[in-house]
Design a protein around this motif. Sequence first.
Motif, PDB file in Angstrom:
ATOM      1  N   SER A  63       0.811  -1.212   0.000  1.00 41.86           N
ATOM      2  CA  SER A  63       0.000   0.000   0.000  1.00 41.86           C
ATOM      3  C   SER A  63       0.849   1.269   0.000  1.00 41.86           C
ATOM      4  N   GLY A  64       1.925   1.254   0.793  1.00 45.15           N
ATOM      5  CA  GLY A  64       2.815   2.406   0.828  1.00 45.15           C
ATOM      6  C   GLY A  64       3.816   2.402  -0.309  1.00 45.15           C
ATOM      7  N   ALA A  65       4.238   1.211  -0.708  1.00 44.84           N
ATOM      8  CA  ALA A  65       5.272   1.099  -1.740  1.00 44.84           C
ATOM      9  C   ALA A  65       4.807   1.642  -3.086  1.00 44.84           C
ATOM     10  N   ILE A  66       3.538   1.424  -3.434  1.00 43.39           N
ATOM     11  CA  ILE A  66       3.083   1.893  -4.742  1.00 43.39           C
ATOM     12  C   ILE A  66       2.960   3.417  -4.773  1.00 43.39           C
ATOM     13  N   VAL A  67       2.649   4.021  -3.625  1.00 44.48           N
ATOM     14  CA  VAL A  67       2.612   5.485  -3.565  1.00 44.48           C
ATOM     15  C   VAL A  67       4.040   6.030  -3.656  1.00 44.48           C
ATOM     16  N   GLU A  68       4.974   5.343  -3.009  1.00 47.24           N
ATOM     17  CA  GLU A  68       6.378   5.738  -3.093  1.00 47.24           C
ATOM     18  C   GLU A  68       6.867   5.662  -4.539  1.00 47.24           C
ATOM     19  N   ARG A  69       6.466   4.614  -5.245  1.00 46.52           N
ATOM     20  CA  ARG A  69       6.855   4.482  -6.649  1.00 46.52           C
ATOM     21  C   ARG A  69       6.262   5.617  -7.470  1.00 46.52           C
ATOM     22  N   LEU A  70       5.017   5.938  -7.196  1.00 45.24           N
ATOM     23  CA  LEU A  70       4.355   7.027  -7.910  1.00 45.24           C
ATOM     24  C   LEU A  70       5.093   8.348  -7.678  1.00 45.24           C
ATOM     25  N   ALA A  71       5.531   8.561  -6.435  1.00 45.57           N
ATOM     26  CA  ALA A  71       6.250   9.794  -6.115  1.00 45.57           C
ATOM     27  C   ALA A  71       7.577   9.871  -6.864  1.00 45.57           C
ATOM     28  N   LYS A  72       8.272   8.742  -6.977  1.00 42.81           N
ATOM     29  CA  LYS A  72       9.546   8.718  -7.691  1.00 42.81           C
ATOM     30  C   LYS A  72       9.358   8.974  -9.190  1.00 42.81           C
TER      31      LYS A  72
END
Length: 337
Positions: A63-72
């Motif tokens: 759940s957090g990792a995909i938002v982190e990927r989106l931010a990158k």
Amino acid sequence: MKLSRLALLSALALASSPVWADGVVTVYSADGLHDGDNSWYQSQFDAFTKATGIKVQYVEGGSGAIVERLAKERSNPQADVLVTVPPFIQRAAGEKLLADFTPEGAASVPGATHQYAPLVNNYLSFIYNGSLLKTAPNSWQDLLDSRFKNKLQYSTPGQAGDGTAVMLQAFHSFGGKDAGFDYLGKLQANNVGPSASTGKLTALVNKGELYVANGDLQMNLSQMARNPNVKIFWPADAKGERSALALPYVVGLVQNGPQSENGKKLINFLLAKEAQQSVSALSWGLPVRNDVNPTDSNYKAAKAAMAGVTPWQPNWDEVATSLQADIARWHKVTDSE
């Protein structure tokens, strides 16, 4: 077992960056809604492609990792649609990763905003091995018992949405952050250690390697057919009350996504009455539309499981604001830095 078309698509998507094309829409999603051979995601993606000619490219992560990927990927967005859980959807909105978009039928979806809308209702839950334990642990205090040493595990706050939910539930059940953190520090004596994946804990409970773990209602109900020793419970607080954090899957349109119009079409499709009517039957989730009332056995089982349990939710915007500090404190009190 023959690999399903959706599973193959997911594997390919994870192995490489999404491919942009006019007839494609790319979804970054938290796991849970594509479990099984005929999941809600698979069924709806197939129906969407049949209706529109647009193929769904699916990328799954924490759940957090995909938002982190989106931010990158902010300067070069790869996704069109994001599906995650609170407070990570609030983080995505706060970091300007989501575009303004009000889906069709939003008036029938409580909690919908101009940037995101609930997609499937769900709740934090806990599981235990019903073969090795005669009864479920009754209370939070029971989980501190030495019989659970190295037999209890919950997923890591900040990495897993369900793990973050455990931390928030502790704040709620113990009446505040200080008391919640104090409890989680004590619980660490029994905790096996960090886990980035909540879903993987179910098999460990089923085999008896763990007695107790965390989960969520939708995922756990869908897993129980393949894990017959697993049973669901909610620990009681000091007043004897059982409560469950509302943890819906939430959908939003990615800011400057390569195929935003296709993303809008998919979001509208998934929130339509026809799609929402089948979410319990196919994936054990609960529909978010207030004008949809399924009658299938899965829906009845999910509602029955929640009998005597009080749903609740925090102010998610406040949670998102303090999340990084809370996660840092969690690492400190559990000595897991």
